[in-house]
Design an enzyme around this catalytic site. Sequence first.
Site, PDB file in Angstrom:
ATOM      1  N   TYR A 210      90.936 -37.332 -11.611  1.00  0.00           N
ATOM      2  CA  TYR A 210      92.087 -37.398 -12.524  1.00  0.00           C
ATOM      3  C   TYR A 210      92.280 -38.780 -13.149  1.00  0.00           C
ATOM      4  O   TYR A 210      93.023 -38.928 -14.119  1.00  0.00           O
ATOM      5  CB  TYR A 210      93.383 -36.936 -11.835  1.00  0.00           C
ATOM      6  CG  TYR A 210      93.838 -37.783 -10.669  1.00  0.00           C
ATOM      7  CD1 TYR A 210      94.383 -39.051 -10.855  1.00  0.00           C
ATOM      8  CD2 TYR A 210      93.727 -37.306  -9.373  1.00  0.00           C
ATOM      9  CE1 TYR A 210      94.793 -39.818  -9.781  1.00  0.00           C
ATOM     10  CE2 TYR A 210      94.148 -38.054  -8.287  1.00  0.00           C
ATOM     11  CZ  TYR A 210      94.676 -39.318  -8.499  1.00  0.00           C
ATOM     12  OH  TYR A 210      95.070 -40.071  -7.447  1.00  0.00           O
ATOM     13  N   GLU A 211      91.635 -39.776 -12.584  1.00  0.00           N
ATOM     14  CA  GLU A 211      91.723 -41.110 -13.183  1.00  0.00           C
ATOM     15  C   GLU A 211      90.843 -41.218 -14.427  1.00  0.00           C
ATOM     16  O   GLU A 211      90.833 -42.255 -15.090  1.00  0.00           O
ATOM     17  CB  GLU A 211      91.310 -42.172 -12.164  1.00  0.00           C
ATOM     18  CG  GLU A 211      92.307 -42.319 -11.027  1.00  0.00           C
ATOM     19  CD  GLU A 211      91.826 -43.276  -9.952  1.00  0.00           C
ATOM     20  OE1 GLU A 211      91.961 -44.484 -10.135  1.00  0.00           O
ATOM     21  OE2 GLU A 211      91.297 -42.792  -8.923  1.00  0.00           O
TER      22      GLU A 211
ATOM     23  N   HIS B 144      89.335 -41.070  -8.213  1.00  0.00           N
ATOM     24  CA  HIS B 144      89.518 -39.633  -8.356  1.00  0.00           C
ATOM     25  C   HIS B 144      89.097 -39.161  -9.744  1.00  0.00           C
ATOM     26  O   HIS B 144      89.123 -39.922 -10.704  1.00  0.00           O
ATOM     27  CB  HIS B 144      90.999 -39.261  -8.163  1.00  0.00           C
ATOM     28  CG  HIS B 144      91.585 -39.698  -6.869  1.00  0.00           C
ATOM     29  ND1 HIS B 144      92.003 -40.988  -6.648  1.00  0.00           N
ATOM     30  CD2 HIS B 144      91.826 -39.020  -5.725  1.00  0.00           C
ATOM     31  CE1 HIS B 144      92.478 -41.083  -5.416  1.00  0.00           C
ATOM     32  NE2 HIS B 144      92.386 -39.907  -4.827  1.00  0.00           N
TER      33      HIS B 144
ATOM     34  N   ALA C   7      95.174 -36.892   1.959  1.00  0.00           N
ATOM     35  CA  ALA C   7      96.525 -36.345   2.042  1.00  0.00           C
ATOM     36  C   ALA C   7      96.492 -35.035   1.275  1.00  0.00           C
ATOM     37  O   ALA C   7      95.860 -34.953   0.230  1.00  0.00           O
ATOM     38  CB  ALA C   7      97.494 -37.314   1.380  1.00  0.00           C
TER      39      ALA C   7
ATOM     40  N   MET D 272      93.532 -33.492  -4.367  1.00  0.00           N
ATOM     41  CA  MET D 272      92.848 -33.881  -5.613  1.00  0.00           C
ATOM     42  C   MET D 272      91.614 -34.736  -5.348  1.00  0.00           C
ATOM     43  O   MET D 272      91.172 -35.486  -6.219  1.00  0.00           O
ATOM     44  CB  MET D 272      93.821 -34.654  -6.515  1.00  0.00           C
ATOM     45  CG  MET D 272      95.093 -33.897  -6.864  1.00  0.00           C
ATOM     46  SD  MET D 272      96.235 -34.941  -7.760  1.00  0.00           S
ATOM     47  CE  MET D 272      97.750 -33.981  -7.653  1.00  0.00           C
ATOM     48  N   SER D 273      91.079 -34.632  -4.141  1.00  0.00           N
ATOM     49  CA  SER D 273      89.923 -35.492  -3.820  1.00  0.00           C
ATOM     50  C   SER D 273      88.929 -34.736  -2.952  1.00  0.00           C
ATOM     51  O   SER D 273      88.856 -33.516  -3.000  1.00  0.00           O
ATOM     52  CB  SER D 273      90.407 -36.748  -3.083  1.00  0.00           C
ATOM     53  OG  SER D 273      90.915 -36.412  -1.803  1.00  0.00           O
TER      54      SER D 273
ATOM     55  N   SER E  27      94.925 -41.740   0.481  1.00  0.00           N
ATOM     56  CA  SER E  27      96.245 -42.284   0.127  1.00  0.00           C
ATOM     57  C   SER E  27      97.022 -42.782   1.336  1.00  0.00           C
ATOM     58  O   SER E  27      97.289 -42.013   2.251  1.00  0.00           O
ATOM     59  CB  SER E  27      97.132 -41.208  -0.516  1.00  0.00           C
ATOM     60  OG  SER E  27      96.487 -40.537  -1.533  1.00  0.00           O
TER      61      SER E  27
ATOM     62  N   ASN F  14     103.085 -32.538   2.470  1.00  0.00           N
ATOM     63  CA  ASN F  14     104.155 -31.728   1.844  1.00  0.00           C
ATOM     64  C   ASN F  14     103.740 -30.268   1.828  1.00  0.00           C
ATOM     65  O   ASN F  14     102.552 -29.967   1.940  1.00  0.00           O
ATOM     66  CB  ASN F  14     104.376 -32.207   0.400  1.00  0.00           C
ATOM     67  CG  ASN F  14     103.086 -32.140  -0.411  1.00  0.00           C
ATOM     68  OD1 ASN F  14     102.255 -33.064  -0.347  1.00  0.00           O
ATOM     69  ND2 ASN F  14     102.898 -31.054  -1.133  1.00  0.00           N
TER      70      ASN F  14
ATOM     71  N   HIS G 255     104.800 -38.581  -5.556  1.00  0.00           N
ATOM     72  CA  HIS G 255     103.745 -39.399  -4.943  1.00  0.00           C
ATOM     73  C   HIS G 255     104.329 -40.251  -3.810  1.00  0.00           C
ATOM     74  O   HIS G 255     103.671 -40.489  -2.798  1.00  0.00           O
ATOM     75  CB  HIS G 255     103.100 -40.277  -6.025  1.00  0.00           C
ATOM     76  CG  HIS G 255     101.924 -41.076  -5.550  1.00  0.00           C
ATOM     77  ND1 HIS G 255     100.841 -40.505  -4.900  1.00  0.00           N
ATOM     78  CD2 HIS G 255     101.644 -42.395  -5.624  1.00  0.00           C
ATOM     79  CE1 HIS G 255      99.954 -41.451  -4.605  1.00  0.00           C
ATOM     80  NE2 HIS G 255     100.436 -42.605  -5.028  1.00  0.00           N
TER      81      HIS G 255
ATOM     82  N   HIS H  95      96.194 -46.944  -3.185  1.00  0.00           N
ATOM     83  CA  HIS H  95      94.752 -46.886  -2.961  1.00  0.00           C
ATOM     84  C   HIS H  95      94.196 -48.306  -3.056  1.00  0.00           C
ATOM     85  O   HIS H  95      93.859 -48.771  -4.140  1.00  0.00           O
ATOM     86  CB  HIS H  95      94.081 -45.986  -3.995  1.00  0.00           C
ATOM     87  CG  HIS H  95      94.475 -44.548  -3.888  1.00  0.00           C
ATOM     88  ND1 HIS H  95      93.663 -43.607  -3.298  1.00  0.00           N
ATOM     89  CD2 HIS H  95      95.578 -43.893  -4.264  1.00  0.00           C
ATOM     90  CE1 HIS H  95      94.276 -42.426  -3.339  1.00  0.00           C
ATOM     91  NE2 HIS H  95      95.440 -42.576  -3.917  1.00  0.00           N
TER      92      HIS H  95
HETATM   93  N1  HPA Z   1      98.891 -31.004  -4.369  1.00  0.00           N
HETATM   94  C1  HPA Z   1      97.825 -31.722  -4.726  1.00  0.00           C
HETATM   95  N2  HPA Z   1      97.467 -32.851  -4.142  1.00  0.00           N
HETATM   96  C2  HPA Z   1      98.232 -33.301  -3.133  1.00  0.00           C
HETATM   97  C3  HPA Z   1      99.370 -32.599  -2.704  1.00  0.00           C
HETATM   98  C4  HPA Z   1      99.719 -31.387  -3.352  1.00  0.00           C
HETATM   99  O1  HPA Z   1     100.711 -30.711  -3.035  1.00  0.00           O
HETATM  100  N3  HPA Z   1      99.896 -33.320  -1.664  1.00  0.00           N
HETATM  101  C5  HPA Z   1      99.098 -34.392  -1.493  1.00  0.00           C
HETATM  102  N4  HPA Z   1      98.083 -34.381  -2.365  1.00  0.00           N
END
Ligand code: HPA
Length: 271
Positions: free
Chosen positions: A84-85, A82, A112, A210-211, A30, A234, A246, A60
């Site tokens: 989730y897609e 991903h 990320a 998530m990857s 990302s 974060n 996001h 992306h």
């Molecule tokens: N959780 C899941 N995926 C992420 C996060 C998170 O806090 N930050 C960046 N990708």
Amino acid sequence: MREIEKLQAAAAHLRQELPGTPELGLILGSGLSEAIELKDERCLGFGAIPHFPRPTILGHAGQLCLGELAGKKILVQKGRVHYYEGRTMAEVAFPVRLMKLLGVKRLIITNAAGAINEGFSPGDLVLIKDHINTIPDNPLRGENIEELGPRFPSMNESYSPRLRELAVRAALKEGLELKKGVYLAAPGPMYETPAEIQAYKRLGADLVGMSTVPEVIAAVHSGLEVLGLSCVTNMAAGIGHSKLTHEEVLQVTAERGKALIRLVRAIVREL
Ligand code: HPA
């Protein structure tokens, strides 16, 4: 059509369109694709590659680029798909397996991530030392692709100790702080609940994203040497103060992307 035949068709097309054998692969997560500059770069959109999956979400880009980084021929995947897609694990693993067919030996995977470890802060760069998969699927389930690797691969030392050592040295030379942690892959697309993050913390996770994990599993299966790097965007849910967005993730990667790429370049130089 068997998966290996799709991969071979994509590889044949790429050899024609982007000639030259890459020894290294790099997957940019990302918001990180904009930060890299390759020498003699040639790119192909995902849509122009037979059977290649196309990402559906903002931040992306979708290109494979061949060029030189720190004197080494490298194939860079800008953008990824991903779980989730709604993609199959075969689709998520496709670019990694394609890299293998194209001659890549070592793969650097970036992402990320949210920090579960309270010793981490947004903007930190973290070397992934191991992972935990909570995505309820993986790319090796189903018929084994014998051409790529064994039915029951070991996931011991998935993140190459040799490359990790080299990354630590490269970071030191660059004057960049590099933390170390265990990455947990969550299915997404929703961010986690605070209770989930507490559970993941007890499991031993330092980072959540998530990857990466499906790609690492496919890479290790096919015999690639893997290095994983996270950019903390974060504090994970309940660890930080605010609700996650996001946009926040993209903003921090845009700010820290340059440092991450500087680290990648320094690592590649040492290889
Ligand atoms: N959780 C899941 N995926 C992420 C996060 C998170 O806090 N930050 C960046 N990708």
